[in-house]
Write a protein that holds these residues in place. Sequence first.
Motif, short mmCIF file in Angstrom:
data_model
loop_
_atom_site.label_atom_id
_atom_site.label_comp_id
_atom_site.label_asym_id
_atom_site.label_seq_id
_atom_site.Cartn_x
_atom_site.Cartn_y
_atom_site.Cartn_z
N GLY A 216 0.79 -1.22 0.00
CA GLY A 216 0.00 0.00 0.00
C GLY A 216 0.83 1.28 0.00
N ARG A 217 2.16 1.13 0.01
CA ARG A 217 3.02 2.31 0.09
C ARG A 217 3.93 2.49 -1.12
NH1 ARG A 217 2.59 0.49 5.46
NH2 ARG A 217 1.75 2.12 6.83
N ILE A 218 3.90 1.55 -2.05
CA ILE A 218 4.68 1.69 -3.29
C ILE A 218 3.77 1.38 -4.47
CG2 ILE A 218 6.90 1.12 -2.21
CD1 ILE A 218 6.62 -1.70 -3.39
N PRO A 219 4.02 1.99 -5.62
CA PRO A 219 3.23 1.68 -6.81
C PRO A 219 3.75 0.43 -7.49
CG PRO A 219 4.80 3.39 -7.31
CD PRO A 219 4.98 3.08 -5.85
N GLY A 220 2.87 -0.42 -7.93
CA GLY A 220 3.30 -1.58 -8.69
C GLY A 220 3.95 -2.65 -7.83
N GLU A 221 4.74 -3.51 -8.49
CA GLU A 221 5.34 -4.65 -7.82
C GLU A 221 6.54 -4.29 -6.96
OE1 GLU A 221 4.44 -8.55 -10.56
OE2 GLU A 221 6.18 -7.34 -11.11
N HIS A 222 7.25 -3.23 -7.32
CA HIS A 222 8.44 -2.85 -6.57
C HIS A 222 8.61 -1.34 -6.57
CE1 HIS A 222 10.46 -2.37 -10.50
NE2 HIS A 222 9.87 -3.51 -10.82
N GLY A 223 9.36 -0.85 -5.62
CA GLY A 223 9.56 0.58 -5.48
C GLY A 223 10.57 0.85 -4.37
N THR A 224 10.52 2.06 -3.80
CA THR A 224 11.48 2.46 -2.77
C THR A 224 10.75 3.09 -1.59
OG1 THR A 224 13.15 2.89 -4.47
CG2 THR A 224 13.55 3.82 -2.29
N LEU A 225 11.14 2.67 -0.39
CA LEU A 225 10.59 3.26 0.83
C LEU A 225 11.54 4.30 1.39
CD1 LEU A 225 9.20 0.11 2.69
CD2 LEU A 225 7.88 1.92 1.59
N ASN A 226 10.99 5.25 2.11
CA ASN A 226 11.79 6.28 2.76
C ASN A 226 12.47 5.69 4.00
OD1 ASN A 226 12.41 8.53 4.59
ND2 ASN A 226 11.39 9.80 3.06
N PRO A 227 13.80 5.87 4.16
CA PRO A 227 14.48 5.33 5.34
C PRO A 227 13.88 5.83 6.65
CG PRO A 227 16.08 6.06 3.71
CD PRO A 227 14.74 6.51 3.23
N GLU A 228 13.43 7.10 6.65
CA GLU A 228 12.83 7.64 7.87
C GLU A 228 11.55 6.90 8.24
OE1 GLU A 228 14.08 9.52 5.42
OE2 GLU A 228 15.81 10.28 6.54
N PHE A 229 10.80 6.47 7.22
CA PHE A 229 9.59 5.69 7.48
C PHE A 229 9.95 4.37 8.14
CE2 PHE A 229 7.16 2.04 5.87
CZ PHE A 229 5.93 2.28 6.48
N LEU A 230 10.98 3.71 7.64
CA LEU A 230 11.38 2.42 8.21
C LEU A 230 11.85 2.58 9.65
CD1 LEU A 230 13.29 0.76 5.24
CD2 LEU A 230 11.06 0.10 6.17
N ILE A 231 12.62 3.62 9.92
CA ILE A 231 13.13 3.84 11.27
C ILE A 231 11.98 4.14 12.23
CG2 ILE A 231 14.56 5.36 12.69
CD1 ILE A 231 16.43 5.63 10.23
N ALA A 232 10.99 4.88 11.75
CA ALA A 232 9.83 5.19 12.59
C ALA A 232 8.96 3.95 12.79
CB ALA A 232 9.02 6.32 11.97
N THR A 233 8.85 3.12 11.75
CA THR A 233 7.98 1.94 11.81
C THR A 233 8.61 0.79 12.60
OG1 THR A 233 7.05 2.52 9.66
CG2 THR A 233 6.71 0.26 10.40
#
Length: 350
Positions: A216-233
Amino acid sequence: MTDLAGRTVTLPAKVERILLGEGRLLPALGVFERDDVARRLVGMMGDYETLDAAGYAQWRGRFPQLDKVPRVGRNNAGSFSDEQAIALRPQVAILGLAGGHGPSKNDRETLARLEAAGVAVVFVDFRHDPLKNTPRSMELLGAVLGKRQEAEAFNTFWRAQLERVASRLRTLPAGTRHPSVFLENRVGLADDCCATMVGLVGVLLDAAGADNVARGRIPGEHGTLNPEFLIATQPQLYIGTGIGSLATADKSPLRIVLGADATPEAARASLVRATQRRGIAQLQAVQQPGRAHAIWHHYYNSPFNVVAVQVFAKWLHPELFADLDPRATLQKMFTQFQPIPLTGVYWTSL
């Protein structure tokens, strides 16, 4: 026959000349052609030796004549040569449904030229919808090659191994929350963080009972997440996919070493290096034992994908799958369905 693209294909009564639209379909072909995998092969793409050199070297060692099979392209669909393929006079061209490293169902001009030359084009799929289409693809290959019994034997084993995971997941209480996971795509291919996917290997992860934080946070089959999102999550598990090998470890030190030439020591050391990268090192999952893992990337396009599902299940739900042995499953698949021995390491953990 009806192929995986839903196309009706008329096959020759006896198929003796085959073209592979992706070199990495070779292990699937090997399920049926264990005595001589190159016997009916008149041409293939060159992606296997480029993307998984150690894996291809195993096949070349067993069947040296593979190096003499003409290549009709390199490792992408744009390099596929219609003219060269037709000149090889194949009866059947076996292509991957989603393409990527060879012609896909959307390459209409290529399909039209092949069919106009009398080539029966058949699409299989281990990549786009693997858990639905792997047995269908193997059944289709069995029909093309005149080896339906071999297809049935493979599919019986494959389905049983998938059900070992699915049946136990169904015993979890209703409303059970699955562990959250950050799945990093092709670790070390780029310098930055944080490539990910919900398709490809992500489909296999879902089947093992995971909460993929990228959904629900990337378009299509693959993409890139924000590092800050990962650290917060702070996902509970980190899993990286490995595209490195022992032979390339010095040249590409940030790639995770897995595959046919990998050793347990090299695999684990490469995962240690990968998890020390900026953006990844800040994740709690890589700082605690048993929560950082890596798996061979090429399971995303392999008929042995069910092994990855078992590996993920064991990482995600260790108590539920305490007695599950994915390495034993992989060993059985090689012993029963491949003409080459199982070597190397295909997953590792910290």
